[in-house]
Design an enzyme around this catalytic site. Structure first.
Site, PDB file in Angstrom:
ATOM      1  N   ARG A  10       0.826  -1.218   0.000  1.00 26.04           N
ATOM      2  CA  ARG A  10       0.000   0.000   0.000  1.00 26.04           C
ATOM      3  C   ARG A  10       0.853   1.258   0.000  1.00 26.04           C
ATOM      4  O   ARG A  10       0.607   2.192  -0.765  1.00 26.04           O
ATOM      5  CB  ARG A  10      -0.888   0.029   1.239  1.00 26.04           C
ATOM      6  CG  ARG A  10      -1.878  -1.106   1.358  1.00 26.04           C
ATOM      7  CD  ARG A  10      -2.497  -0.990   2.741  1.00 26.04           C
ATOM      8  NE  ARG A  10      -3.490  -1.986   3.024  1.00 26.04           N
ATOM      9  CZ  ARG A  10      -3.221  -3.187   3.532  1.00 26.04           C
ATOM     10  NH1 ARG A  10      -1.978  -3.546   3.760  1.00 26.04           N
ATOM     11  NH2 ARG A  10      -4.197  -4.029   3.793  1.00 26.04           N
ATOM     12  N   ILE A  11       1.864   1.292   0.882  1.00 26.18           N
ATOM     13  CA  ILE A  11       2.684   2.514   0.985  1.00 26.18           C
ATOM     14  C   ILE A  11       3.566   2.660  -0.252  1.00 26.18           C
ATOM     15  O   ILE A  11       3.716   3.760  -0.789  1.00 26.18           O
ATOM     16  CB  ILE A  11       3.526   2.500   2.285  1.00 26.18           C
ATOM     17  CG1 ILE A  11       2.608   2.426   3.521  1.00 26.18           C
ATOM     18  CG2 ILE A  11       4.415   3.736   2.374  1.00 26.18           C
ATOM     19  CD1 ILE A  11       3.340   2.185   4.846  1.00 26.18           C
ATOM     20  N   ARG A  62       7.938  -9.434  -3.563  1.00 26.08           N
ATOM     21  CA  ARG A  62       7.958 -10.898  -3.504  1.00 26.08           C
ATOM     22  C   ARG A  62       7.439 -11.493  -4.812  1.00 26.08           C
ATOM     23  O   ARG A  62       7.898 -12.509  -5.283  1.00 26.08           O
ATOM     24  CB  ARG A  62       7.082 -11.386  -2.362  1.00 26.08           C
ATOM     25  CG  ARG A  62       7.879 -11.736  -1.129  1.00 26.08           C
ATOM     26  CD  ARG A  62       6.962 -11.991   0.018  1.00 26.08           C
ATOM     27  NE  ARG A  62       6.068 -10.844   0.216  1.00 26.08           N
ATOM     28  CZ  ARG A  62       5.299 -10.672   1.267  1.00 26.08           C
ATOM     29  NH1 ARG A  62       5.279 -11.569   2.212  1.00 26.08           N
ATOM     30  NH2 ARG A  62       4.529  -9.599   1.404  1.00 26.08           N
ATOM     31  N   ARG A  84      11.991  -0.611   7.466  1.00 25.13           N
ATOM     32  CA  ARG A  84      12.575  -1.088   8.715  1.00 25.13           C
ATOM     33  C   ARG A  84      14.103  -1.062   8.606  1.00 25.13           C
ATOM     34  O   ARG A  84      14.652  -1.416   7.554  1.00 25.13           O
ATOM     35  CB  ARG A  84      12.139  -2.524   9.002  1.00 25.13           C
ATOM     36  CG  ARG A  84      10.741  -2.639   9.581  1.00 25.13           C
ATOM     37  CD  ARG A  84      10.656  -2.130  11.018  1.00 25.13           C
ATOM     38  NE  ARG A  84       9.331  -2.211  11.584  1.00 25.13           N
ATOM     39  CZ  ARG A  84       8.423  -1.225  11.561  1.00 25.13           C
ATOM     40  NH1 ARG A  84       8.705  -0.086  10.992  1.00 25.13           N
ATOM     41  NH2 ARG A  84       7.251  -1.380  12.131  1.00 25.13           N
ATOM     42  N   ASP A 122      14.782   6.994   7.720  1.00 23.55           N
ATOM     43  CA  ASP A 122      13.828   7.255   8.809  1.00 23.55           C
ATOM     44  C   ASP A 122      13.885   6.122   9.824  1.00 23.55           C
ATOM     45  O   ASP A 122      13.310   6.226  10.911  1.00 23.55           O
ATOM     46  CB  ASP A 122      12.406   7.381   8.238  1.00 23.55           C
ATOM     47  CG  ASP A 122      11.374   7.757   9.306  1.00 23.55           C
ATOM     48  OD1 ASP A 122      11.637   8.694  10.086  1.00 23.55           O
ATOM     49  OD2 ASP A 122      10.318   7.106   9.370  1.00 23.55           O
ATOM     50  N   GLU A 132      17.179   1.132  16.836  1.00 16.07           N
ATOM     51  CA  GLU A 132      16.519   2.359  17.312  1.00 16.07           C
ATOM     52  C   GLU A 132      16.328   2.316  18.825  1.00 16.07           C
ATOM     53  O   GLU A 132      16.042   1.244  19.363  1.00 16.07           O
ATOM     54  CB  GLU A 132      15.161   2.503  16.609  1.00 16.07           C
ATOM     55  CG  GLU A 132      15.328   2.696  15.121  1.00 16.07           C
ATOM     56  CD  GLU A 132      13.987   2.683  14.368  1.00 16.07           C
ATOM     57  OE1 GLU A 132      12.937   2.744  15.013  1.00 16.07           O
ATOM     58  OE2 GLU A 132      14.035   2.612  13.138  1.00 16.07           O
ATOM     59  N   HIS A 153      12.545   8.088  12.958  1.00 16.14           N
ATOM     60  CA  HIS A 153      11.369   7.225  12.754  1.00 16.14           C
ATOM     61  C   HIS A 153      10.060   8.011  12.942  1.00 16.14           C
ATOM     62  O   HIS A 153       9.278   7.717  13.850  1.00 16.14           O
ATOM     63  CB  HIS A 153      11.415   6.020  13.702  1.00 16.14           C
ATOM     64  CG  HIS A 153      10.535   4.885  13.254  1.00 16.14           C
ATOM     65  ND1 HIS A 153      10.814   3.572  13.483  1.00 16.14           N
ATOM     66  CD2 HIS A 153       9.353   4.878  12.581  1.00 16.14           C
ATOM     67  CE1 HIS A 153       9.860   2.794  12.995  1.00 16.14           C
ATOM     68  NE2 HIS A 153       8.954   3.582  12.437  1.00 16.14           N
ATOM     69  N   VAL A 154       9.865   8.975  12.052  1.00 14.46           N
ATOM     70  CA  VAL A 154       8.665   9.829  12.149  1.00 14.46           C
ATOM     71  C   VAL A 154       7.707   9.605  10.983  1.00 14.46           C
ATOM     72  O   VAL A 154       6.790  10.401  10.768  1.00 14.46           O
ATOM     73  CB  VAL A 154       9.046  11.338  12.234  1.00 14.46           C
ATOM     74  CG1 VAL A 154       9.767  11.633  13.538  1.00 14.46           C
ATOM     75  CG2 VAL A 154       9.885  11.782  11.030  1.00 14.46           C
ATOM     76  N   GLY A 155       7.910   8.534  10.226  1.00 15.84           N
ATOM     77  CA  GLY A 155       7.100   8.279   9.029  1.00 15.84           C
ATOM     78  C   GLY A 155       5.609   8.527   9.203  1.00 15.84           C
ATOM     79  O   GLY A 155       4.975   9.205   8.395  1.00 15.84           O
TER      80      GLY A 155
END
Ligand code: 8YV
Length: 330
Positions: free
Chosen positions: A156-157, A177, A234, A258, A263, A281-283
């Site tokens: 989706r993203i 995949r 990730r 990000d 982390e 990590h503010v996505g």
């Protein structure tokens, strides 16, 4: 409203306050400091039927809760939850897709622009008063113009990012995949082949064993010296040491990150690099989107215990039914 106030929901560690508040209002809220089986009391083990979490939930923690029916994960990525184990134990796992798609795609584009056009550095130049003293900030060495984008992970993203960057006039290709029959972009069946075909690689792939360190030295070499790497997925998907070397040695041109391997710790070797644009990590981290994610976490729990159905089950637990429950709330 169905009676759910006697159903115990465990929240291990930190969770969005809106989710905690709603769980507290609707269920019996139990909290522990972290998802550690040693912290689970006998009473908790007997009582807990649901969990809402934003932390690592491994098999031993799942097994410490024999009456657990559902784990509602805060985040679309659920690599921190052992969903395969949950699936084997017929425990439902849910995540928070859709509500963050556009936000994360926006962030990816912003991070890409920051990386190639050096906007954070240009702003620092202004704030430090260097513009009147030293003149205009240097023209950026990089540009989005003329680039070809490769997307690793056309979910989706990934699609939302592709849609945006198509509108920016950039050709798009992808690796996934499997090839998708409903996207118009060129497919490459290996990540190295994709990297070789583009000069801008955006990683949106999920974390987990399948993608562990998939973006390695070979992929970065294939991306090439004009290459820009952006990671919004990730940290585990990238060989961070190889990335640092590639940035240092000019194997690739720049990176926008990000997410990181460990982390919230970001290696100094990375923060020291001028050709890395870094975000903590503010996505998905706008108030409105985080609130929507928190709502979906709780809505999944409510739906499970009142309608015997999860709203957004993850594929590993798609088969899990709330069977043998005569009345939806007991
Ligand atoms: C959150 C995310 O920051 O949805 C995800 O997978 O990575 C982010 O939206 C994260 O889940 C919260 O820790």
């Amino acid at each position: 409203m169905a009676q759910t106030s006697k159903i115990a929901i465990l929240v291990p560690g930190k969770l969005h306050p809106h989710a905690v508040e709603r769980i507290d209002g609707r269920f019996e809220l139990l909290t522990i400091e972290r998802a550690d089986p040693a912290l689970v009391t006998e009473e908790m083990a007997a009582k807990v039927r649901g969990m809402a979490a934003m932390t690592v939930v491994n098999a031993s923690f799942i097994d410490a809760l024999p009456n657990l029916e559902i784990i509602a994960n805060f985040g679309v990525g659920y690599d921190a939850v052992d969903a395969a184990h949950a699936g084997r134990r017929d425990i439902m796992v849910t995540n928070t897709p859709d509500v963050l798609t556009e936000e994360v795609a926006d962030t990816a584009v912003g991070l890409l622009l920051n990386t190639v056009r050096e906007f954070p550095r240009a702003e620092a130049w202004l704030r430090e008063g260097r513009w009147p003293r030293e003149g205009a900030y240097r023209s950026s060495r990089g540009s989005l113009r003329g680039r070809t984008v490769g997307i690793f992970g056309m979910g989706r993203i990934g699609r939302a990012i592709a849609h945006r960057l198509s509108a920016f006039g950039l050709p798009i290709a992808y690796h996934n995949r499997r090839q998708l029959d409903d996207v118009p972009y060129a497919y490459h069946d290996t990540l190295v082949a994709l990297a070789a075909a583009v000069d801008t690689l955006i990683c949106v792939a999920p974390g987990g064993a399948e993608t562990h360190k998939a973006v390695n030295a070979d992929v970065l070499k294939a991306l090439g010296e004009n290459g820009v790497f952006v990671n919004i997925g990730r940290g585990s998907t990238v060989d961070e040491a190889a990335l640092i070397t590639a940035l240092k040695e000019g194997t690739i041109f720049a990176a926008g990150l990000d997410v990181f391997e460990n982390e919230p710790h970001v290696p100094e070797a990375l923060t020291a690099l001028e050709n890395a644009s870094l975000l903590p990590h503010v996505g998905s981290a706008s108030i409105v989107t985080r609130q929507a994610m928190a709502d979906l976490v709780v809505d999944n729990l409510v739906s499970w215990f009142t309608r015997n159905q999860a709203i957004t089950p993850v594929p590993e637990t798609g088969h899990v039914k709330r069977e043998g429950v005569s009345s939806s709330v007991e």
